[in-house]
Design a protein around this motif. Structure first.
Motif, PDB file in Angstrom:
ATOM      1  N   SER A 290     -10.550  67.781 -18.201  1.00 15.95           N
ATOM      2  CA  SER A 290      -9.762  67.776 -16.955  1.00 15.95           C
ATOM      3  C   SER A 290      -8.270  67.970 -17.167  1.00 15.95           C
ATOM      4  N   GLY A 291      -7.788  67.593 -18.352  1.00 19.26           N
ATOM      5  CA  GLY A 291      -6.354  67.600 -18.591  1.00 19.26           C
ATOM      6  C   GLY A 291      -5.658  66.371 -18.036  1.00 19.26           C
ATOM      7  N   LEU A 292      -6.402  65.482 -17.405  1.00 16.94           N
ATOM      8  CA  LEU A 292      -5.853  64.239 -16.874  1.00 16.94           C
ATOM      9  C   LEU A 292      -5.898  63.163 -17.961  1.00 16.94           C
ATOM     10  N   ARG A 293      -5.005  62.181 -17.839  1.00 19.01           N
ATOM     11  CA  ARG A 293      -4.916  61.146 -18.860  1.00 19.01           C
ATOM     12  C   ARG A 293      -5.007  59.761 -18.227  1.00 19.01           C
ATOM     13  N   LEU A 294      -5.393  58.798 -19.050  1.00 18.37           N
ATOM     14  CA  LEU A 294      -5.444  57.407 -18.627  1.00 18.37           C
ATOM     15  C   LEU A 294      -4.023  56.868 -18.448  1.00 18.37           C
ATOM     16  N   PRO A 295      -3.871  55.813 -17.637  1.00 20.52           N
ATOM     17  CA  PRO A 295      -2.536  55.217 -17.471  1.00 20.52           C
ATOM     18  C   PRO A 295      -2.064  54.567 -18.761  1.00 20.52           C
ATOM     19  N   ASP A 296      -0.748  54.299 -18.813  1.00 21.51           N
ATOM     20  CA  ASP A 296      -0.154  53.692 -20.007  1.00 21.51           C
ATOM     21  C   ASP A 296      -0.646  52.259 -20.181  1.00 21.51           C
TER      22      ASP A 296
ATOM     23  N   LYS B  53       1.961  52.329 -11.077  1.00 19.73           N
ATOM     24  CA  LYS B  53       1.670  50.911 -10.992  1.00 19.73           C
ATOM     25  C   LYS B  53       0.192  50.686 -10.680  1.00 19.73           C
ATOM     26  N   ARG B  54      -0.269  49.446 -10.882  1.00 21.31           N
ATOM     27  CA  ARG B  54      -1.686  49.126 -10.701  1.00 21.31           C
ATOM     28  C   ARG B  54      -2.158  49.364  -9.278  1.00 21.31           C
ATOM     29  N   GLY B  55      -1.279  49.221  -8.298  1.00 22.10           N
ATOM     30  CA  GLY B  55      -1.674  49.414  -6.914  1.00 22.10           C
ATOM     31  C   GLY B  55      -1.494  50.830  -6.403  1.00 22.10           C
ATOM     32  N   TYR B  56      -1.253  51.771  -7.272  1.00 22.26           N
ATOM     33  CA  TYR B  56      -0.991  53.164  -6.903  1.00 22.26           C
ATOM     34  C   TYR B  56      -2.173  53.776  -6.140  1.00 22.26           C
ATOM     35  N   VAL B  57      -1.841  54.517  -5.070  1.00 25.70           N
ATOM     36  CA  VAL B  57      -2.844  55.268  -4.311  1.00 25.70           C
ATOM     37  C   VAL B  57      -2.437  56.737  -4.328  1.00 25.70           C
TER      38      VAL B  57
ATOM     39  N   THR C 132     -12.167  44.620 -14.018  1.00 27.22           N
ATOM     40  CA  THR C 132     -10.984  44.734 -13.188  1.00 27.22           C
ATOM     41  C   THR C 132     -10.192  45.953 -13.635  1.00 27.22           C
ATOM     42  N   ARG C 133      -9.174  46.328 -12.851  1.00 22.47           N
ATOM     43  CA  ARG C 133      -8.371  47.490 -13.195  1.00 22.47           C
ATOM     44  C   ARG C 133      -7.594  47.277 -14.495  1.00 22.47           C
ATOM     45  N   GLY C 134      -7.585  48.302 -15.330  1.00 27.20           N
ATOM     46  CA  GLY C 134      -6.836  48.261 -16.578  1.00 27.20           C
ATOM     47  C   GLY C 134      -6.521  49.673 -17.013  1.00 27.20           C
ATOM     48  N   ARG C 135      -6.539  49.921 -18.314  1.00 32.54           N
ATOM     49  CA  ARG C 135      -6.275  51.270 -18.827  1.00 32.54           C
ATOM     50  C   ARG C 135      -7.459  52.193 -18.615  1.00 32.54           C
TER      51      ARG C 135
END
Length: 244
Positions: A238-244, A186-190, A148-151
């Protein structure tokens, strides 16, 4: 196509897969005959359009996905759009395990027509058996090992992908997806139009067919280690990071 993934190995049966429980909902009653084999032939192009026209996705390592034959793709999971993003990034059609709630929503017909596999997360065995059949037909199947969605840091994984790999002798291609849920979202972010996304596919992990719980555990540990390393490398590149 998201929030799918391998069911937990807790309470696993003698072959290492979760036991069957009460059947209810499309995911609990799904059979291989229910899956449209032609679905990925069109839906992957929709995914590609979303990746490269609606969003701005960079895909690295697509050559690591075998063009033919059975293969499992194992992405990390942070955002609601991870499934479509991975589906469109792959160089061949794929069938992803997707939570059954999407099949009973207003877009459920698209899930069915695209050839995806509904999974009841309380009873994942039917979905695993469908995925097993598709792999034995030399197809590409996607499973989110985190379930499921997580970090998306792959610190916890479930046994479904390893069970499928061992039962079918399918190689596992680890996959890192970044940008679908940035830090603070948030978890539902698009993501909005032209948002920067990153999909990185690692080298296939060969898996020998056969074996029991010990081999399944060993394969899962190997897949988890490869995914953690890939996610770290993808963040640096990429310079992108995982969510908090």
């Amino acid at each position: 196509m998201n929030d799918g993934g391998g069911p937990s190995s807790k309470g696993a049966g003698p072959d290492g897969a979760p036991p069957a429980r009460d059947r209810r909902g499309p995911g609990a009653s799904v059979t291989a005959q229910d899956i449209y084999r032609w679905g990925p032939s069109w839906s992957r192009h929709v995914g590609w359009f979303l990746d490269h026209v609606w969003w701005s996705s960079t895909v690295v390592g697509a050559e690591n996905v075998p063009q033919t034959g059975r293969v499992l793709v194992a992405p990390n999971h942070t955002g609601v759009i991870d499934g479509p993003v991975a589906h469109g990034a792959l160089p061949r059609g794929s069938h992803f395990l997707v939570k059954e709630e999407f099949f009973t929503s207003r877009l459920g017909f698209l899930m069915r027509w695209s050839g995806q596999i509904p999974v009841d997360r309380r009873n994942g065995r039917p979905a695993l058996e469908v995925a097993r059949t598709l792999l034995e037909e030399e197809r590409c199947v996607g499973v989110f090992p985190e379930g499921t969605r997580g970090r998306g840091d792959v610190t916890a994984t479930r046994a479904g992908v390893a069970w499928l790999a061992v039962r079918t002798g399918s190689p596992v291609v680890p996959c890192a997806i970044l940008g679908t849920r940035p830090p603070g979202a948030k978890r539902g972010y698009v993501p909005g139009p032209r948002s920067k996304l990153w999909v990185q596919l690692g080298e296939p992990i060969p898996v020998a067919k056969g074996g029991g719980r010990t081999q399944i555990a060993e394969v899962m540990a190997q897949v988890q280690t490869a995914m953690v390393s890939l996610v770290a490398d993808a963040q640096e590149r990429s310079g992108l990071r995982l969510p908090d």
